[in-house]
Motif scaffolding. Structure first.
Motif, PDB file in Angstrom:
ATOM      1  N   LEU A 164       0.820  -1.201   0.000  1.00  0.00           N
ATOM      2  CA  LEU A 164       0.000   0.000   0.000  1.00  0.00           C
ATOM      3  C   LEU A 164       0.859   1.257   0.000  1.00  0.00           C
ATOM      4  N   ALA A 165       1.905   1.260   0.831  1.00  0.00           N
ATOM      5  CA  ALA A 165       2.747   2.454   0.956  1.00  0.00           C
ATOM      6  C   ALA A 165       3.561   2.726  -0.296  1.00  0.00           C
ATOM      7  N   THR A 166       3.938   1.693  -1.026  1.00  0.00           N
ATOM      8  CA  THR A 166       4.755   1.887  -2.228  1.00  0.00           C
ATOM      9  C   THR A 166       3.891   2.088  -3.470  1.00  0.00           C
ATOM     10  N   ALA A 167       3.079   1.085  -3.793  1.00  0.00           N
ATOM     11  CA  ALA A 167       2.234   1.180  -4.985  1.00  0.00           C
ATOM     12  C   ALA A 167       1.205   2.294  -4.850  1.00  0.00           C
ATOM     13  N   GLY A 168       0.575   2.390  -3.683  1.00  0.00           N
ATOM     14  CA  GLY A 168      -0.430   3.433  -3.484  1.00  0.00           C
ATOM     15  C   GLY A 168       0.151   4.825  -3.579  1.00  0.00           C
ATOM     16  N   THR A 169       1.302   5.043  -2.970  1.00  0.00           N
ATOM     17  CA  THR A 169       1.936   6.358  -3.027  1.00  0.00           C
ATOM     18  C   THR A 169       2.338   6.721  -4.446  1.00  0.00           C
ATOM     19  N   ALA A 170       2.918   5.771  -5.180  1.00  0.00           N
ATOM     20  CA  ALA A 170       3.328   6.035  -6.559  1.00  0.00           C
ATOM     21  C   ALA A 170       2.129   6.390  -7.432  1.00  0.00           C
ATOM     22  N   LEU A 171       1.057   5.600  -7.334  1.00  0.00           N
ATOM     23  CA  LEU A 171      -0.138   5.876  -8.141  1.00  0.00           C
ATOM     24  C   LEU A 171      -0.780   7.197  -7.743  1.00  0.00           C
TER      25      LEU A 171
ATOM     26  N   ALA B 254       7.571  19.254  -4.270  1.00  0.00           N
ATOM     27  CA  ALA B 254       6.154  18.930  -4.137  1.00  0.00           C
ATOM     28  C   ALA B 254       5.935  17.433  -4.050  1.00  0.00           C
ATOM     29  N   LEU B 255       6.626  16.671  -4.883  1.00  0.00           N
ATOM     30  CA  LEU B 255       6.471  15.220  -4.872  1.00  0.00           C
ATOM     31  C   LEU B 255       6.942  14.622  -3.552  1.00  0.00           C
ATOM     32  N   ALA B 256       8.028  15.158  -2.992  1.00  0.00           N
ATOM     33  CA  ALA B 256       8.530  14.650  -1.714  1.00  0.00           C
ATOM     34  C   ALA B 256       7.541  14.925  -0.588  1.00  0.00           C
ATOM     35  N   ALA B 257       6.997  16.142  -0.553  1.00  0.00           N
ATOM     36  CA  ALA B 257       6.060  16.504   0.509  1.00  0.00           C
ATOM     37  C   ALA B 257       4.792  15.669   0.443  1.00  0.00           C
ATOM     38  N   PHE B 258       4.167  15.630  -0.734  1.00  0.00           N
ATOM     39  CA  PHE B 258       2.919  14.888  -0.860  1.00  0.00           C
ATOM     40  C   PHE B 258       3.161  13.386  -0.838  1.00  0.00           C
ATOM     41  N   GLY B 259       4.326  12.961  -1.311  1.00  0.00           N
ATOM     42  CA  GLY B 259       4.657  11.542  -1.224  1.00  0.00           C
ATOM     43  C   GLY B 259       4.719  11.075   0.214  1.00  0.00           C
ATOM     44  N   LEU B 260       5.300  11.904   1.086  1.00  0.00           N
ATOM     45  CA  LEU B 260       5.357  11.557   2.500  1.00  0.00           C
ATOM     46  C   LEU B 260       3.957  11.510   3.107  1.00  0.00           C
ATOM     47  N   PHE B 261       3.112  12.483   2.758  1.00  0.00           N
ATOM     48  CA  PHE B 261       1.740  12.493   3.271  1.00  0.00           C
ATOM     49  C   PHE B 261       0.984  11.243   2.828  1.00  0.00           C
ATOM     50  N   TYR B 262       1.094  10.927   1.535  1.00  0.00           N
ATOM     51  CA  TYR B 262       0.403   9.741   1.023  1.00  0.00           C
ATOM     52  C   TYR B 262       0.935   8.463   1.659  1.00  0.00           C
ATOM     53  N   ALA B 263       2.266   8.358   1.781  1.00  0.00           N
ATOM     54  CA  ALA B 263       2.867   7.150   2.337  1.00  0.00           C
ATOM     55  C   ALA B 263       2.410   6.921   3.774  1.00  0.00           C
TER      56      ALA B 263
END
Length: 293
Positions: free
Chosen positions: A80-87, A194-203
């Motif tokens: 979830l943390a990898t595939a979900g964050t990427a998608l 932006a990708l790092a910030a939101f990637g952390l939130f999503y992860a």
């Protein structure tokens, strides 16, 4: 400038208060960590309260990684943390980039529709009906598709894309690049903060998935780590067969409390390890849309 006596007293008091607050905040984390590594016999002999163990042990961790239920749940959460964050990053950035370009037809209508999702919450029944109609009940994808993007994140990322010069896109088009090629080769590399910030939130959101798993997942082999952790902390359940943690570790003489603490450490550690690598981008990304000029 020389500080006055009152300023020095205020500084000292400020440090003392902040230090006490810091200790109060960190002590539970320290206690969980220490108990998880405490030797089972020492924990039992000292009646559970330990500030520093005389003997360290990995017994609780070895037990957790020997149980299929915990390993399956950890694998689901990792997926979830990898595939979900990427998608989620791809979908969110694609929508935001399209909305940041004025040539998009129906742009204002889409923005209004996104804002309406922030103002009105449909509740639990409509998302459940959608997931059921899509045939995703009892599927891991039911924990990704309903939360694939966020209207708030789309708006914030759009404000970031608004600051990317349109001339870069026009230059790429002159060189023969398509819109998709420009998006992946130029826009996304420039959007690392932006990708790092939101990637952390999503992860963090995907890793901590709990309520959606309660709604959509019926097979215990497909539940994420937070469900197993909840069962261990509340029901003391660590297996699909219904056996309690006390029953399962009776022969190994491992206190249930040390197993619980080890599970908490394992469920918290991945996010703590990821954050330092994203910190240099995260500090920039959190300021998205705060200043425009």
């Amino acid at each position: 400038m020389k500080e006055s006596a009152g300023a020095r007293i205020f500084t000292v008091c400020n440090y003392l208060v902040l230090g006490v607050i810091g200790l109060i905040t960190l002590f539970p984390l320290y206690y969980v960590f220490v108990v998880s590594f405490t030797d089972p016999h020492e924990y039992s002999e000292r009646n559970g309260f330990i500030l520093f163990p005389a003997e360290w042990s990995l017994a609780a961790y070895r037990y957790l990684f020997s149980t299929s239920a915990f390993l399956n749940a950890a694998g689901v959460s990792a997926f979830l943390a990898t595939a979900g964050t990427a998608l989620s990053l791809i979908v969110t950035s694609a929508i935001a980039f399209g909305l940041s370009r004025k040539r998009l037809r129906g742009r204002q209508f889409i923005l209004v529709a996104i804002v309406l999702t922030l103002l009105f919450n449909p509740g639990f029944i409509p998302p459940y009906l959608v997931v059921r109609e899509l045939g995703l009940i009892n599927s891991v994808w039911s924990l990704i598709v309903p939360v694939l993007t966020s209207g708030w994140y789309v708006i914030l990322m759009k404000s970031f894309f608004d600051n990317i010069p349109v001339e870069l896109e026009e230059a790429a088009m002159i060189d023969g690049s398509t819109d998709i090629g420009t998006f992946f080769r130029i826009v996304l590399p420039l959007s690392a903060p932006a990708l790092a910030a939101f990637g952390l939130f999503y992860a963090v959101g995907y890793w901590n998935t709990f309520f959606n798993a309660v709604l959509y997942i019926n097979d215990y082999a497909k539940v994420p780590l937070q469900i197993v952790l909840r069962n261990m902390l509340v029901d003391s359940s660590t297996s699909t067969g219904g056996a309690t943690a006390v029953e399962m570790v009776a022969d190994q003489q491992i206190p249930t409390q040390t197993i619980k603490m080890a599970a908490v450490v394992i469920s918290t550690l991945p996010i703590l390890c990821v954050y330092p690598f994203l910190q240099k981008h995260f500090t920039k990304g959190v300021m998205l849309g705060s200043v425009k000029g």
